[in-house]
Write a protein that holds these residues in place. Structure first.
Motif, PDB file in Angstrom:
ATOM      1  N   GLY A  31       0.818  -1.212   0.000  1.00  0.00           N
ATOM      2  CA  GLY A  31       0.000   0.000   0.000  1.00  0.00           C
ATOM      3  C   GLY A  31       0.853   1.263   0.000  1.00  0.00           C
ATOM      4  N   THR A  32       2.019   1.197   0.606  1.00  0.00           N
ATOM      5  CA  THR A  32       2.940   2.336   0.618  1.00  0.00           C
ATOM      6  C   THR A  32       3.796   2.325  -0.647  1.00  0.00           C
ATOM      7  OG1 THR A  32       3.090   2.150   3.008  1.00  0.00           O
ATOM      8  CG2 THR A  32       4.815   3.440   1.940  1.00  0.00           C
ATOM      9  N   ALA A  33       4.244   1.136  -1.024  1.00  0.00           N
ATOM     10  CA  ALA A  33       5.209   1.041  -2.128  1.00  0.00           C
ATOM     11  C   ALA A  33       4.594   1.358  -3.487  1.00  0.00           C
ATOM     12  CB  ALA A  33       5.809  -0.365  -2.148  1.00  0.00           C
ATOM     13  N   ARG A  34       3.376   0.872  -3.733  1.00  0.00           N
ATOM     14  CA  ARG A  34       2.827   1.003  -5.090  1.00  0.00           C
ATOM     15  C   ARG A  34       2.701   2.450  -5.549  1.00  0.00           C
ATOM     16  NH1 ARG A  34       0.125  -3.740  -3.580  1.00  0.00           N
ATOM     17  NH2 ARG A  34      -1.623  -2.563  -2.764  1.00  0.00           N
ATOM     18  N   PRO A  35       2.159   3.370  -4.726  1.00  0.00           N
ATOM     19  CA  PRO A  35       2.087   4.755  -5.210  1.00  0.00           C
ATOM     20  C   PRO A  35       3.472   5.345  -5.513  1.00  0.00           C
ATOM     21  CG  PRO A  35       0.828   4.477  -3.174  1.00  0.00           C
ATOM     22  CD  PRO A  35       1.525   3.185  -3.428  1.00  0.00           C
ATOM     23  N   ILE A  36       4.474   4.933  -4.747  1.00  0.00           N
ATOM     24  CA  ILE A  36       5.842   5.433  -5.004  1.00  0.00           C
ATOM     25  C   ILE A  36       6.343   4.894  -6.344  1.00  0.00           C
ATOM     26  CG2 ILE A  36       8.245   5.383  -4.181  1.00  0.00           C
ATOM     27  CD1 ILE A  36       7.115   5.172  -1.307  1.00  0.00           C
ATOM     28  N   MET A  37       6.136   3.602  -6.550  1.00  0.00           N
ATOM     29  CA  MET A  37       6.578   2.986  -7.816  1.00  0.00           C
ATOM     30  C   MET A  37       5.897   3.665  -9.005  1.00  0.00           C
ATOM     31  SD  MET A  37       6.067  -0.848  -6.485  1.00  0.00           S
ATOM     32  CE  MET A  37       7.279  -1.745  -5.515  1.00  0.00           C
ATOM     33  N   ILE A  38       4.579   3.841  -8.868  1.00  0.00           N
ATOM     34  CA  ILE A  38       3.814   4.408  -9.988  1.00  0.00           C
ATOM     35  C   ILE A  38       4.252   5.843 -10.253  1.00  0.00           C
ATOM     36  CG2 ILE A  38       1.484   5.116 -10.715  1.00  0.00           C
ATOM     37  CD1 ILE A  38       0.471   2.551  -9.234  1.00  0.00           C
ATOM     38  N   SER A  39       4.456   6.621  -9.193  1.00  0.00           N
ATOM     39  CA  SER A  39       4.803   8.026  -9.450  1.00  0.00           C
ATOM     40  C   SER A  39       6.220   8.145 -10.008  1.00  0.00           C
ATOM     41  CB  SER A  39       4.594   8.890  -8.207  1.00  0.00           C
ATOM     42  OG  SER A  39       5.584   8.618  -7.270  1.00  0.00           O
ATOM     43  N   ARG A  40       7.094   7.214  -9.652  1.00  0.00           N
ATOM     44  CA  ARG A  40       8.431   7.260 -10.275  1.00  0.00           C
ATOM     45  C   ARG A  40       8.339   6.973 -11.774  1.00  0.00           C
ATOM     46  NH1 ARG A  40      13.234   4.207  -7.489  1.00  0.00           N
ATOM     47  NH2 ARG A  40      13.990   4.692  -9.577  1.00  0.00           N
ATOM     48  N   ILE A  41       7.485   6.025 -12.136  1.00  0.00           N
ATOM     49  CA  ILE A  41       7.380   5.661 -13.560  1.00  0.00           C
ATOM     50  C   ILE A  41       6.693   6.784 -14.350  1.00  0.00           C
ATOM     51  CG2 ILE A  41       6.402   3.979 -15.190  1.00  0.00           C
ATOM     52  CD1 ILE A  41       6.634   1.900 -12.833  1.00  0.00           C
ATOM     53  N   THR A  42       5.620   7.300 -13.805  1.00  0.00           N
ATOM     54  CA  THR A  42       4.915   8.377 -14.534  1.00  0.00           C
ATOM     55  C   THR A  42       5.698   9.694 -14.456  1.00  0.00           C
ATOM     56  OG1 THR A  42       3.614   8.861 -12.553  1.00  0.00           O
ATOM     57  CG2 THR A  42       2.582   7.449 -14.187  1.00  0.00           C
ATOM     58  N   GLY A  43       6.543   9.834 -13.433  1.00  0.00           N
ATOM     59  CA  GLY A  43       7.261  11.096 -13.247  1.00  0.00           C
ATOM     60  C   GLY A  43       8.622  11.144 -13.913  1.00  0.00           C
ATOM     61  N   GLY A  44       8.944  10.140 -14.731  1.00  0.00           N
ATOM     62  CA  GLY A  44      10.193  10.205 -15.495  1.00  0.00           C
ATOM     63  C   GLY A  44      11.416   9.691 -14.751  1.00  0.00           C
ATOM     64  N   ASP A  45      11.210   8.930 -13.670  1.00  0.00           N
ATOM     65  CA  ASP A  45      12.342   8.372 -12.933  1.00  0.00           C
ATOM     66  C   ASP A  45      12.161   6.860 -12.796  1.00  0.00           C
ATOM     67  OD1 ASP A  45      14.541   8.017 -11.270  1.00  0.00           O
ATOM     68  OD2 ASP A  45      13.438   8.551  -9.445  1.00  0.00           O
ATOM     69  N   PRO A  46      12.025   6.166 -13.936  1.00  0.00           N
ATOM     70  CA  PRO A  46      11.690   4.740 -13.866  1.00  0.00           C
ATOM     71  C   PRO A  46      12.843   3.882 -13.367  1.00  0.00           C
ATOM     72  CG  PRO A  46      12.129   5.376 -16.132  1.00  0.00           C
ATOM     73  CD  PRO A  46      12.199   6.636 -15.324  1.00  0.00           C
ATOM     74  N   MET A  47      12.481   2.811 -12.675  1.00  0.00           N
ATOM     75  CA  MET A  47      13.453   1.806 -12.241  1.00  0.00           C
ATOM     76  C   MET A  47      13.598   0.762 -13.350  1.00  0.00           C
ATOM     77  SD  MET A  47      10.226   1.397 -11.418  1.00  0.00           S
ATOM     78  CE  MET A  47       9.913   2.298  -9.933  1.00  0.00           C
ATOM     79  N   GLY A  48      14.545  -0.174 -13.168  1.00  0.00           N
ATOM     80  CA  GLY A  48      14.748  -1.194 -14.202  1.00  0.00           C
ATOM     81  C   GLY A  48      13.660  -2.249 -14.204  1.00  0.00           C
ATOM     82  N   ALA A  49      13.150  -2.544 -13.015  1.00  0.00           N
ATOM     83  CA  ALA A  49      12.072  -3.538 -12.899  1.00  0.00           C
ATOM     84  C   ALA A  49      11.340  -3.278 -11.603  1.00  0.00           C
ATOM     85  CB  ALA A  49      12.641  -4.957 -12.887  1.00  0.00           C
ATOM     86  N   THR A  50      10.069  -3.672 -11.571  1.00  0.00           N
ATOM     87  CA  THR A  50       9.319  -3.472 -10.337  1.00  0.00           C
ATOM     88  C   THR A  50       8.269  -4.544 -10.134  1.00  0.00           C
ATOM     89  OG1 THR A  50       8.145  -1.863  -8.977  1.00  0.00           O
ATOM     90  CG2 THR A  50       7.549  -1.902 -11.316  1.00  0.00           C
ATOM     91  N   GLN A  51       8.076  -4.878  -8.863  1.00  0.00           N
ATOM     92  CA  GLN A  51       7.041  -5.822  -8.456  1.00  0.00           C
ATOM     93  C   GLN A  51       5.670  -5.153  -8.522  1.00  0.00           C
ATOM     94  OE1 GLN A  51       7.102  -6.240  -4.237  1.00  0.00           O
ATOM     95  NE2 GLN A  51       5.494  -7.798  -4.150  1.00  0.00           N
ATOM     96  N   PHE A  52       4.672  -5.896  -8.934  1.00  0.00           N
ATOM     97  CA  PHE A  52       3.269  -5.563  -8.678  1.00  0.00           C
ATOM     98  C   PHE A  52       2.565  -6.887  -8.419  1.00  0.00           C
ATOM     99  CE2 PHE A  52       3.999  -1.578 -11.221  1.00  0.00           C
ATOM    100  CZ  PHE A  52       3.560  -0.675 -10.265  1.00  0.00           C
ATOM    101  N   ASN A  53       1.345  -6.825  -7.889  1.00  0.00           N
ATOM    102  CA  ASN A  53       0.576  -8.067  -7.739  1.00  0.00           C
ATOM    103  C   ASN A  53      -0.042  -8.444  -9.080  1.00  0.00           C
ATOM    104  OD1 ASN A  53      -0.282  -6.671  -4.669  1.00  0.00           O
ATOM    105  ND2 ASN A  53       0.788  -8.601  -4.820  1.00  0.00           N
ATOM    106  N   HIS A  54      -0.350  -9.732  -9.234  1.00  0.00           N
ATOM    107  CA  HIS A  54      -1.068 -10.182 -10.431  1.00  0.00           C
ATOM    108  C   HIS A  54      -2.385  -9.417 -10.510  1.00  0.00           C
ATOM    109  CE1 HIS A  54       1.711 -13.424 -10.744  1.00  0.00           C
ATOM    110  NE2 HIS A  54       1.248 -14.092  -9.718  1.00  0.00           N
ATOM    111  N   GLY A  55      -2.700  -8.926 -11.676  1.00  0.00           N
ATOM    112  CA  GLY A  55      -3.989  -8.238 -11.802  1.00  0.00           C
ATOM    113  C   GLY A  55      -3.850  -6.919 -12.530  1.00  0.00           C
ATOM    114  N   GLN A  56      -4.568  -5.929 -12.028  1.00  0.00           N
ATOM    115  CA  GLN A  56      -4.716  -4.697 -12.798  1.00  0.00           C
ATOM    116  C   GLN A  56      -3.880  -3.524 -12.269  1.00  0.00           C
ATOM    117  OE1 GLN A  56      -8.936  -3.866 -13.135  1.00  0.00           O
ATOM    118  NE2 GLN A  56      -9.429  -6.027 -13.258  1.00  0.00           N
ATOM    119  N   GLN A  57      -2.983  -3.796 -11.338  1.00  0.00           N
ATOM    120  CA  GLN A  57      -2.266  -2.670 -10.711  1.00  0.00           C
ATOM    121  C   GLN A  57      -1.424  -1.856 -11.689  1.00  0.00           C
ATOM    122  OE1 GLN A  57      -0.168  -4.565  -7.479  1.00  0.00           O
ATOM    123  NE2 GLN A  57      -2.030  -4.773  -6.237  1.00  0.00           N
TER     124      GLN A  57
END
Ligand code: GAL
Length: 407
Positions: A62-88
């Motif tokens: 719940g804490t990590a996902r918004p950080i991951m998403i904002s890094r990707i949408t904000g132009g600071d993407p990581m090389g790979a990231t975990q998400f749960n199976h589904g629509q996240q």
């Protein structure tokens, strides 16, 4: 720089293959068991000549996902990231921000080997594959301390009803009947497990797959809310925050039980506890032995760097490989995403999971059937419900309203 240090660095650079490419990998695996499991992924990636740069984010999904998403949408993407199976990650894929792995999937026959097929379907958008599934985790388990019951001189419960019936004795002995952490997703997870256990599979499918709101508002689900209200009382004495702190209450025999996903196994394992001897695990809370096929997948944001992209594809292929599947899942307590690997080293609890999976008693995960928005609203309601005196009927009505926003 001292000469010895320089020599050491030189030796290292000679030992490293020329092509070592660094990839930062973000995930929320920070508990003892989770860290042990993710170390297996890092070890394999490094051993194959690349470099895993660990980007663990504390505080749970719940804490990590918004950080991951904002890094990707904000132009600071990581090389790979975990998400749960589904629509996240669906919106990220639709926005064109994620790497297409279809060539990796085809070269490695993912369509033939990934089981159940729903895991790869959850990675697929418009016919293209965007993630590498790494495990199957089911949230619907009851974990019990055998010692709590041995000390009371009563048999270890074999299902949720027996657990509830013996809770007053546990309570009177000064123990916590039900350990529950305060992070929002945990009370939602407990409620999800009770849905399958109490309402049963047919009602669960009617509501969550067929989206039948009459069943959602009906008598079977009223029973679930009544059971959740009873469970709420059993968790009153539990004051911890993180899920693994709650698991630790069971490990140290301060609490009788915890409703938690099978990732709890990683914690029992790290603590040296033996399944069947020190603790008992009851899939489907011992009432309905089904597991839902949730779990984790890795997604790879587009980096506009051919060298990194090649490393991303190497990592994707490796995560699905038999060797990594065995090493990782044995530590994680999850089930592999392919049936053709040797899991003879699995403990009693994993074996129960494997049997259920082989028998086909599986359901989709909540993230596969409801949008992140519906999931979040339901989570908020559950936090309020578990932490207050909200009557079961009121929570039931509000919950149906939330589901309707997702139709
Ligand atoms: C889940 C994840 C698991 C587990 C758990 C607790 O979302 O699928 O791998 O680690 O969170 O952190």
């Amino acid at each position: 720089m001292k000469l010895s240090k320089m020599t050491a660095l030189l030796a290292m650079s000679v030992a490293m293959p020329a092509m070592a490419t660094e990839l930062e990998v973000t995930h929320w695996w920070t508990s003892g068991g989770e860290a042990a499991a993710v170390a297996e992924l890092a070890k394999a990636f490094d051993a194959s000549g690349d470099k895993w740069v660990d980007g663990a984010i504390a505080g749970g999904g719940g804490t990590a996902r918004p950080i991951m998403i904002s890094r990707i949408t904000g132009g600071d993407p990581m090389g790979a990231t975990q998400f749960n199976h589904g629509q996240q990650a669906l919106e990220l894929v639709e926005a064109g921000l994620m790497l297409d792995l279809t060539d990796v999937a085809e070269a490695n026959n993912w369509k033939e080997i990934v089981f159940p097929p729903s895991l790869l379907e959850a990675c697929t958008v418009d016919g293209k594959i965007y993630c590498a599934p790494v495990n199957i985790h089911s949230p619907e388990w009851l974990w019990l301390s055998n010692k709590v019951y041995e000390d009371l001189g009563i048999p270890v419960p074999t299902n949720w009803d027996e657990f509830v019936a013996t809770a007053p004795q546990v309570d009177a002995a000064g123990k916590i009947p039900l350990a529950l952490g305060n992070q929002p997703w945990q009370s939602n997870l407990a409620f999800g497990a009770m849905q399958i256990a109490v309402a049963g599979i047919d009602a669960w499918k009617a509501v969550n797959v067929e989206k039948n709101m009459d069943v959602a508002a009906g008598a079977e689900y009223a029973k679930v809310f009544a059971a959740a209200a009873a469970a709420r009382e059993l968790a009153r004495k539990s004051t911890v925050q993180d899920w693994n702190q709650a698991t630790n209450l069971v490990i140290t025999d301060e609490a009788a039980g915890q409703i938690m996903g099978d990732w709890a196994q990683g914690e029992f394992q790290v603590a040296g506890e033996v399944a069947g001897k020190d603790y008992t695990c009851l899939p489907g809370l011992g009432l309905n032995q089904y597991i839902s096929t949730g779990g984790d997948a890795f997604y790879f944001p587009k980096l506009d760097d051919p060298e990194k992209e090649a490393a991303q594809k190497r990592l994707a292929a490796q995560l699905v490989s038999p060797e990594v599947q065995v090493a990782f899942n044995l530590k994680k307590g999850s089930l592999p995403i392919r049936g053709d690997v040797d899991l003879s080293a699995a403990n009693d609890c994993m074996k129960k999971g494997l049997e259920i999976l082989a028998g086909g008693n599986i359901l989709p995960a909540g993230d596969m059937v409801w949008s992140p928005d519906v999931q979040k609203q339901a989570e908020d309601l559950m936090v309020e419900f578990w932490k207050s005196e909200m009557p079961a009927e009121e929570a039931h009505t509000k919950w149906v309203e939330i589901l309707k926003t997702g139709l």
